[in-house]
Design a protein around this motif. Structure first.
Motif, PDB file in Angstrom:
ATOM      1  N   VAL A 156       2.611 -14.773  -4.396  1.00  0.00           N
ATOM      2  CA  VAL A 156       1.960 -15.563  -3.350  1.00  0.00           C
ATOM      3  C   VAL A 156       1.714 -16.990  -3.819  1.00  0.00           C
ATOM      4  O   VAL A 156       1.913 -17.956  -3.063  1.00  0.00           O
ATOM      5  N   ARG A 157       1.294 -17.142  -5.057  1.00  0.00           N
ATOM      6  CA  ARG A 157       1.060 -18.499  -5.570  1.00  0.00           C
ATOM      7  C   ARG A 157       2.374 -19.267  -5.693  1.00  0.00           C
ATOM      8  O   ARG A 157       2.412 -20.481  -5.484  1.00  0.00           O
ATOM      9  N   ALA A 158       3.465 -18.581  -6.048  1.00  0.00           N
ATOM     10  CA  ALA A 158       4.771 -19.239  -6.055  1.00  0.00           C
ATOM     11  C   ALA A 158       5.154 -19.686  -4.652  1.00  0.00           C
ATOM     12  O   ALA A 158       5.686 -20.788  -4.457  1.00  0.00           O
ATOM     13  N   ALA A 159       4.856 -18.850  -3.655  1.00  0.00           N
ATOM     14  CA  ALA A 159       5.149 -19.215  -2.261  1.00  0.00           C
ATOM     15  C   ALA A 159       4.343 -20.441  -1.837  1.00  0.00           C
ATOM     16  O   ALA A 159       4.869 -21.355  -1.173  1.00  0.00           O
ATOM     17  N   LEU A 160       3.058 -20.471  -2.199  1.00  0.00           N
ATOM     18  CA  LEU A 160       2.235 -21.643  -1.869  1.00  0.00           C
ATOM     19  C   LEU A 160       2.761 -22.903  -2.542  1.00  0.00           C
ATOM     20  O   LEU A 160       2.762 -23.996  -1.948  1.00  0.00           O
ATOM     21  N   GLU A 161       3.227 -22.764  -3.788  1.00  0.00           N
ATOM     22  CA  GLU A 161       3.787 -23.925  -4.487  1.00  0.00           C
ATOM     23  C   GLU A 161       5.072 -24.393  -3.807  1.00  0.00           C
ATOM     24  O   GLU A 161       5.341 -25.600  -3.727  1.00  0.00           O
ATOM     25  N   MET A 162       5.890 -23.442  -3.323  1.00  0.00           N
ATOM     26  CA  MET A 162       7.107 -23.820  -2.597  1.00  0.00           C
ATOM     27  C   MET A 162       6.777 -24.650  -1.369  1.00  0.00           C
ATOM     28  O   MET A 162       7.377 -25.706  -1.121  1.00  0.00           O
ATOM     29  N   VAL A 163       5.811 -24.168  -0.583  1.00  0.00           N
ATOM     30  CA  VAL A 163       5.427 -24.881   0.640  1.00  0.00           C
ATOM     31  C   VAL A 163       4.919 -26.278   0.313  1.00  0.00           C
ATOM     32  O   VAL A 163       5.306 -27.268   0.954  1.00  0.00           O
ATOM     33  N   ALA A 164       4.054 -26.382  -0.733  1.00  0.00           N
ATOM     34  CA  ALA A 164       3.504 -27.694  -1.100  1.00  0.00           C
ATOM     35  C   ALA A 164       4.597 -28.631  -1.586  1.00  0.00           C
ATOM     36  O   ALA A 164       4.609 -29.829  -1.248  1.00  0.00           O
ATOM     37  N   ALA A 165       5.554 -28.109  -2.383  1.00  0.00           N
ATOM     38  CA  ALA A 165       6.620 -28.953  -2.919  1.00  0.00           C
ATOM     39  C   ALA A 165       7.533 -29.456  -1.806  1.00  0.00           C
ATOM     40  O   ALA A 165       7.907 -30.640  -1.777  1.00  0.00           O
ATOM     41  N   VAL A 166       7.889 -28.576  -0.868  1.00  0.00           N
ATOM     42  CA  VAL A 166       8.777 -28.991   0.220  1.00  0.00           C
ATOM     43  C   VAL A 166       8.054 -29.957   1.160  1.00  0.00           C
ATOM     44  O   VAL A 166       8.638 -30.963   1.604  1.00  0.00           O
ATOM     45  N   ASP A 167       6.787 -29.693   1.475  1.00  0.00           N
ATOM     46  CA  ASP A 167       6.029 -30.628   2.315  1.00  0.00           C
ATOM     47  C   ASP A 167       5.951 -32.009   1.670  1.00  0.00           C
ATOM     48  O   ASP A 167       6.084 -33.034   2.354  1.00  0.00           O
ATOM     49  N   GLY A 168       5.737 -32.028   0.347  1.00  0.00           N
ATOM     50  CA  GLY A 168       5.680 -33.314  -0.348  1.00  0.00           C
ATOM     51  C   GLY A 168       7.007 -34.032  -0.318  1.00  0.00           C
ATOM     52  O   GLY A 168       7.058 -35.265  -0.148  1.00  0.00           O
TER      53      GLY A 168
END
Length: 430
Positions: free
Chosen positions: A322-334
């Motif tokens: 789940v934390r990897a998924a959250l990091e993916m979303v944050a990285a792509v949004d950035g």
């Protein structure tokens, strides 16, 4: 990763050989310094007696010869380590010259003792043991031919001492057969030759093992880099440390699917090269997986499949996923915000349960695969995530294993997922 060329390998082996040669020279210089110290100590404690035995001229020349050898060994030591740093080498003739001078030291000492105690007695005194000492120390040169040369030269010099110096004296003085017989000297010559051959064999084996170690290191680095393209470095190290983990396993694991179907649409902004956009996206996704101890099993469409808890688990597989998924979303949004990626909405599905993991494929190509119903459900959740408001969708099985609070977590209750017969209790994030 391409394996080092033969020329590069030769440079590496020569560097190790130079370091070994430098170590040998340092040991030799230390030994000669000890010999010199003993000579000086004897000179000050028993100078009159030594003068009567040797005469100042003879003992002085021996001491001078030892000092010259010390200087030569120190110069060799410095040259070896300097050339090792520069990835260079030292001339072969210099190695043979130093070896010849070293072997000549016990010969000179035996000659000097022969003037005092007689040539027959001199060849039975302890300095004779310096020959095998120098022969076996030549192993550190890692050159079998040089060890053979050292043994042959020692045998030749001893034979000359025996034939031209000791045997004529023994016969002239009518000494007992045990001292006048050439058999004892022949045996010593043969032993010196055998010592040289044995030292050459040991040097060849050490050099062979060094080559095998270099090959093994190359293969390990190649395997580590290949594995590192699919898993994080710690996981790759674990796989190499315990090859049994590459076998078939049936165990709990957390499986994640992520995709961005809008990424390659013609209307998308960003790079003119769609594959460039895709590579930047995958770079961010892979970094997130590896950063949380996961394995990238394969790339699927505009995303990937990853698993957590394989080949070993830290007990936090669901949390890591789940934390990897959250990091993916944050990285792509950035990346979208800065313009390095076009507008793209991630869809992520996560499920946890018993999976079958292991290597599959053919002789030509293999991959570390994860199979089972858990994988199918995670893939369907990923597709279903595009129908809701959240971008991360996971099951109750994942929620029960999470540790800590997750802001924005929302329960969707029992939901009918496409192609799944029974309704599933789902949760969404982001």
């Amino acid at each position: 990763m391409s394996r080092p060329s033969s020329s590069a390998r030769q440079v590496l082996l020569e560097r190790e050989r130079l370091r070994s040669e430098g170590l040998r020279a340092a040991v030799m210089a230390g030994f000669l310094c000890l010999v010199c110290l003993v000579q000086v100590t004897l000179f000050f404690t028993a100078g009159d007696h030594l003068h009567e035995l040797f005469g100042g001229f003879r003992i002085g020349w021996i001491l001078l010869g030892v000092l010259v050898l010390i200087g030569l060994e120190l110069a060799t030591w410095r040259l070896c380590f300097r050339r090792a740093k520069e990835s260079g080498s030292i001339p072969g003739w210099l190695r043979y010259l130093v070896s010849g001078l070293e072997v000549s030291l016990p010969t000179a000492v035996l000659l000097a003792l022969g003037w005092v105690f007689g040539p027959v007695t001199a060849l039975t005194l302890p300095p004779l043991l310096l020959y095998p000492f120098f022969i076996f120390l030549s192993v550190l040169r890692l050159d079998p031919r040089l060890s053979l040369f050292t043994g042959a030269l020692a045998a030749a010099q001893y034979a000359l001492l025996a034939c031209l110096h000791a045997l004529p004296t023994a016969v002239a003085d009518d000494l007992p057969p045990v001292l006048s017989s050439p058999i004892q000297h022949l045996i010593k010559v043969i032993l010196l030759l055998v010592s040289g051959a044995l030292a050459a064999f040991i040097a060849a084996q050490v050099r062979r093992q060094l080559t095998l170690t270099a090959d093994s290191t190359d293969r390990r680095e190649e395997a580590l880099e290949t594995l590192g393209q699919a898993v994080s470095s710690p996981v790759a190290e674990h796989l190499l440390a315990d090859s049994n983990d590459l076998g078939t396993q049936s165990r709990p694991a957390c499986v994640l699917f992520v995709d961005a179907p809008e990424l390659l649409r013609p209307s998308s902004a960003g790079s003119e090269d769609p594959l460039d956009n895709l590579n930047r996206l995958l770079e961010a996704l892979v970094t997130a997986v590896h950063g949380h101890g996961g394995i990238v099993n394969k790339f699927v469409g505009h995303g990937l499949m990853a698993s957590f808890g394989l080949p070993s688990s830290d007990g936090r597989d669901a949390t890591n996923a789940v934390r990897a998924a959250l990091e993916m979303v944050a990285a792509v949004d950035g990346a979208v915000e800065t313009g390095s990626l076009p507008s793209a909405r991630l869809g992520i599905g996560i499920h946890m349960g018993e999976v079958l993991a292991g290597t599959v494929g053919s002789v030509q190509r293999k991959e570390y695969a994860v199979l089972g119903e858990v994988v199918e459900l995670a893939a369907r959740l990923q597709r279903f995530s595009h129908e809701g408001s959240g971008r991360i969708l996971f099951t109750r099985a994942v929620r029960d294993e999470l540790s800590g609070e997750l802001p924005g977590l929302r329960s969707l209750g029992e939901v009918a997922v496409t192609d799944v017969k029974q309704q599933m209790e789902l949760y969404e994030l982001a």
